[in-house]
Enzyme design. Structure first.
Site, PDB file in Angstrom:
ATOM      1  CG  ASP A  79      -0.291   0.027   2.532  1.00 30.98           C
ATOM      2  OD1 ASP A  79      -0.043   1.014   3.129  1.00 30.98           O
ATOM      3  OD2 ASP A  79       0.222  -0.934   3.045  1.00 30.98           O
TER       4      ASP A  79
ATOM      5  CG  ASP B 237      -6.356   4.275   7.704  1.00 32.91           C
ATOM      6  OD1 ASP B 237      -6.242   4.078   9.011  1.00 32.91           O
ATOM      7  OD2 ASP B 237      -5.182   4.458   7.063  1.00 32.91           O
TER       8      ASP B 237
ATOM      9  CD  GLU C 178      -3.668   4.361  10.654  1.00 35.75           C
ATOM     10  OE1 GLU C 178      -2.628   4.022  11.596  1.00 35.75           O
ATOM     11  OE2 GLU C 178      -3.590   4.449   9.569  1.00 35.75           O
TER      12      GLU C 178
END
Length: 244
Positions: A38, A144, A146
């Site tokens: 990624d 995502d 986080e």
């Protein structure tokens, strides 16, 4: 290392066949592991493909609350280099609000406009021969989740925003999954299991392309993908390394 000899017995042919089968199964299982990367910046896709990278996940939306200006060129570049599977990930902006719109903006930025294949072909990335940046659809979009410092202190508010993002996946007509880990998901959502039916891409930088380390959390009992090495350099490009 050296092996201690504990017996003078010789294995029977049937035992040898059995052991050989186990070894073959182990080798096949290891060989079936698929490596990918990624990226948040355009890498050397050609070199990565030659190095055995079979899938790529490009950042398509930034934490600043805007689409990644390199999103389309990264996705098309990976496809044009011969990388088989190309997905995208969105680093959402909680404080910007409207998670649904952020997902829609990310996906619409990748849609084909003008020449090329029509819209509605999500999951079927392609090569645009005339202009590799005129559009580039991805197979899946990973959300995502986080960095608790980027989110609210309220689990319920965070969950409402995440649910809004999944509504954006539905309205944009794209399959979505989650990129997170127990250490991130728990403080942000209170370890909610509300999204356990979605695919999970988890992070654990143990350098081991295996799911043997995985412990269930957040309603996920098994992962789809693992990011096992972060901030690596391949082909003079900054990447994270993944496997499934």
């Amino acid at each position: 290392g050296p092996t201690a000899i504990t017996s003078n017995r010789i294995m029977s042919p049937s035992s040898l066949v059995f052991v050989s089968s186990l070894l073959s199964a182990f080798v096949l299982r290891r060989a079936s592991a698929t490596m990918g990367v990624d990226v948040s910046q355009p890498p050397n896709w050609g070199c990565l493909q030659q190095s055995g990278v079979e899938f790529a996940i490009a950042r398509v939306y930034r934490s600043s609350g805007s689409v990644d200006p390199n999103a389309r060129s990264m996705v098309s570049g990976a496809k044009n280099a011969g990388i088989k599977y190309v997905d995208g990930y969105i680093f959402p902006c909680y404080k910007c609000g409207n998670g649904k719109q952020q997902v829609e903006d990310a996906v619409n930025n990748l849609r084909i406009t003008g020449k090329g294949r029509p819209e509605g072909m999500e999951g079927m990335a392609y090569r645009e021969e005339s202009n590799s940046t005129s559009g580039a659809m991805i197979g899946m979009l990973w959300l995502d989740i986080e960095g608790s410092q980027y989110w609210s202190a309220s689990h319920s508010d965070n969950l409402a925003f995440i649910k809004d993002m999944t509504a954006g996946c539905q309205s944009a007509g794209i399959s979505c999954g989650f990129y997170t880990s127990a250490s991130q998901w728990e403080p942000i959502t209170g370890d909610s299991s509300e999204f356990g039916s979605y695919q999970l891409w988890y992070a654990h930088y143990d350098g081991n392309p295996s799911f043997s380390d995985f412990s269930p959390f957040g309603g996920w009992t098994k992962p789809a993908m693992k990011q096992y090495k972060g901030d690596a350099t391949m082909c003079s490009s900054g990447v994270d390394v993944n496997f499934y």
